[in-house]
Write a protein that holds these residues in place. Sequence first.
Motif, PDB file in Angstrom:
ATOM      1  N   LEU A 192      22.739 -22.648  96.210  1.00  0.00           N
ATOM      2  CA  LEU A 192      23.418 -22.934  97.464  1.00  0.00           C
ATOM      3  C   LEU A 192      22.865 -23.623  98.152  1.00  0.00           C
ATOM      4  CD1 LEU A 192      25.072 -20.362  98.538  1.00  0.00           C
ATOM      5  CD2 LEU A 192      26.034 -21.712  98.067  1.00  0.00           C
ATOM      6  N   LEU A 193      21.563 -23.894  99.110  1.00  0.00           N
ATOM      7  CA  LEU A 193      20.723 -24.583  99.631  1.00  0.00           C
ATOM      8  C   LEU A 193      20.651 -26.380  98.630  1.00  0.00           C
ATOM      9  CD1 LEU A 193      17.873 -22.570  99.920  1.00  0.00           C
ATOM     10  CD2 LEU A 193      20.540 -22.658 101.088  1.00  0.00           C
ATOM     11  N   ALA A 194      21.530 -26.871  97.359  1.00  0.00           N
ATOM     12  CA  ALA A 194      21.001 -27.725  96.740  1.00  0.00           C
ATOM     13  C   ALA A 194      22.668 -28.354  97.024  1.00  0.00           C
ATOM     14  CB  ALA A 194      20.485 -27.910  95.223  1.00  0.00           C
ATOM     15  N   LEU A 195      23.753 -27.706  97.346  1.00  0.00           N
ATOM     16  CA  LEU A 195      24.778 -28.701  97.336  1.00  0.00           C
ATOM     17  C   LEU A 195      25.542 -28.886  99.066  1.00  0.00           C
ATOM     18  CD1 LEU A 195      26.182 -26.046  95.038  1.00  0.00           C
ATOM     19  CD2 LEU A 195      26.019 -28.608  94.690  1.00  0.00           C
ATOM     20  N   ALA A 196      25.459 -29.724  99.340  1.00  0.00           N
ATOM     21  CA  ALA A 196      26.222 -29.755 100.462  1.00  0.00           C
ATOM     22  C   ALA A 196      27.740 -30.183 100.310  1.00  0.00           C
ATOM     23  CB  ALA A 196      25.358 -31.564 101.384  1.00  0.00           C
ATOM     24  N   ALA A 197      27.819 -30.635  99.835  1.00  0.00           N
ATOM     25  CA  ALA A 197      29.072 -30.240  99.482  1.00  0.00           C
ATOM     26  C   ALA A 197      29.405 -30.510  97.851  1.00  0.00           C
ATOM     27  CB  ALA A 197      29.913 -32.024  99.662  1.00  0.00           C
ATOM     28  N   ALA A 198      28.273 -29.811  97.126  1.00  0.00           N
ATOM     29  CA  ALA A 198      29.031 -29.579  95.941  1.00  0.00           C
ATOM     30  C   ALA A 198      30.435 -29.938  95.205  1.00  0.00           C
ATOM     31  CB  ALA A 198      27.381 -28.885  95.100  1.00  0.00           C
ATOM     32  N   ALA A 257      33.281 -23.622  90.213  1.00  0.00           N
ATOM     33  CA  ALA A 257      33.673 -24.807  91.137  1.00  0.00           C
ATOM     34  C   ALA A 257      34.040 -26.381  89.942  1.00  0.00           C
ATOM     35  CB  ALA A 257      32.859 -25.000  92.391  1.00  0.00           C
ATOM     36  N   PRO A 258      34.642 -26.967  90.594  1.00  0.00           N
ATOM     37  CA  PRO A 258      34.783 -28.554  90.092  1.00  0.00           C
ATOM     38  C   PRO A 258      33.094 -29.466  90.321  1.00  0.00           C
ATOM     39  CG  PRO A 258      36.961 -27.937  91.253  1.00  0.00           C
ATOM     40  CD  PRO A 258      35.718 -27.018  91.510  1.00  0.00           C
ATOM     41  N   GLY A 259      32.225 -30.086  89.296  1.00  0.00           N
ATOM     42  CA  GLY A 259      31.734 -30.482  89.163  1.00  0.00           C
ATOM     43  C   GLY A 259      30.602 -30.161  89.408  1.00  0.00           C
ATOM     44  N   ALA A 260      30.682 -29.217  89.889  1.00  0.00           N
ATOM     45  CA  ALA A 260      29.231 -28.542  90.630  1.00  0.00           C
ATOM     46  C   ALA A 260      29.198 -27.261  89.192  1.00  0.00           C
ATOM     47  CB  ALA A 260      29.619 -27.032  91.694  1.00  0.00           C
TER      48      ALA A 260
END
Length: 499
Positions: free
Chosen positions: A10-16, A257-260
């Motif tokens: 989660l912490l690496a995803l700002a908009a993942a 999630a799409p693209g993650a």
Amino acid sequence: MRSGPTSRVLLALAAAGLLLGAAGCTGSQEGPTRATLAKATGKTVSVAAESDAAERSVRTSRALFASAPGAVVAPADDADAVRSAASAAEAAHVPVLLVGKDESTGKDESTAKPAAHELERLGARWYQAEGDVAIDTDVPEQDAPDGGDAPEPSRASRQATVVVADATADAAAVATAKAAGARVVTMPDGVTDPAAAPDVVTALHERSDHPTVLVGAAFADLPDPEWTVRAAENGWQLPDGGQRPFDGHRYVALYGAPGAPALGVLGEQDPTATVQRAKSVAASYKGLGDVPITPAMEVIATVAAGDAGADGDYSTELPVSTLEPYVDAAHDAGMPVILDLQPGRADFLSQAKRYESLLSKPGVWLALDPEWRLGHDQVPLKQIGSVKASEVNEVSSWLADLVKAKGLPPKAFVLHQFRLSMIQDRASLEQHPELDMLVHVDGQGSQPDKQATWKALHVGAPEGIHWGWKNFYDEDQPMLTPQQTMADVAPTPSLITYQ
């Protein structure tokens, strides 16, 4: 048991959507010479669901005939007489009216008033009696004229669909329907919800511009017959038939999630490849259990984020345009899609409303993930979130209203849970006929721990809910095989997801 691998990244995803006029002209004083079928005032639904077969026969007559030159009458408890009455009525193109017995006297006369009143309403000039029956009426008893008088053409009535719960119990109503020229469809044995009857859904869809009559005591429990019929008229069905999500269906879904890719296997490929992968995983369950397996997707629509973001809610709301390719690919493949919400500090209802355009489609369902429902001073990863039953009820009421307003088929409403504290006051959860509620037990870890959680969450659970199980490729120790999932998880889950 820990939460899923979302926590690691989660912490690496700002908009993942036929009360055919029940009233109707009664004819001239001399009586009509031809039967007149009741005309619909728009596309309507009529229900003959009284507990007494005699009452249902009268209600069916009122729904389908505005007038008739006569009728055939029989005692409700004489099967042979009812069969003879049905044959005579179909030949004469008139209704069958049944008469029940008064339990205190064992006679027909005291319960013949509804049939007598119906003869008067029809403007009947005669009635034919089959079996031991008598009616106190000025209408004379006589045999039906040979061949009878054909009903006047009435496109709406002649093309009405009459859905019968039990053709044996309502042989009189079936005969009345056939005499009116309506199409008769019988429910499968043991099925009382039209949404779970593929042939009924098909018939109502094919005649969506025409009225409907539901006949049978079993339909008394239908909370909203008009919505049930409208939803069937939509025509959408699950791959193995029917519209009710968890009635005779089991799903194997890819989650993510799409693209993650780090959030689940769904995000490891594009929508077309996701469809193919979901089919492949579901195929591994072929032959396991006696319920058909349907591939599906659970798509994270709002991703709990380590950063507050511009709106400060610690949740990244993916745009509809990002989700649409997955929804469209699944729809084209006959797969349902579940939109999953991880709201952070936002509330579930406001996030659900963002995706109203997608949830307005058949086969697009909704999941709430309380793990990521945080308080005003909480952030992801620091604690396990939770939600009050009252907030869940707000969402389920909104979604049920959306389904009803748009005449949509029933939707699945999924609640993720791996701790009792995640859904507070769970006994207060409200259920709606438009939604099939499922608790998805989505914790990871060792199999003994997962089984303990599974059993604990079942204790005191609301009646009527369904259950889901999640298999983690990397975090489960070890992950169950399809054979083990079906054999070791009891009761067998209705939804099995892979992350």
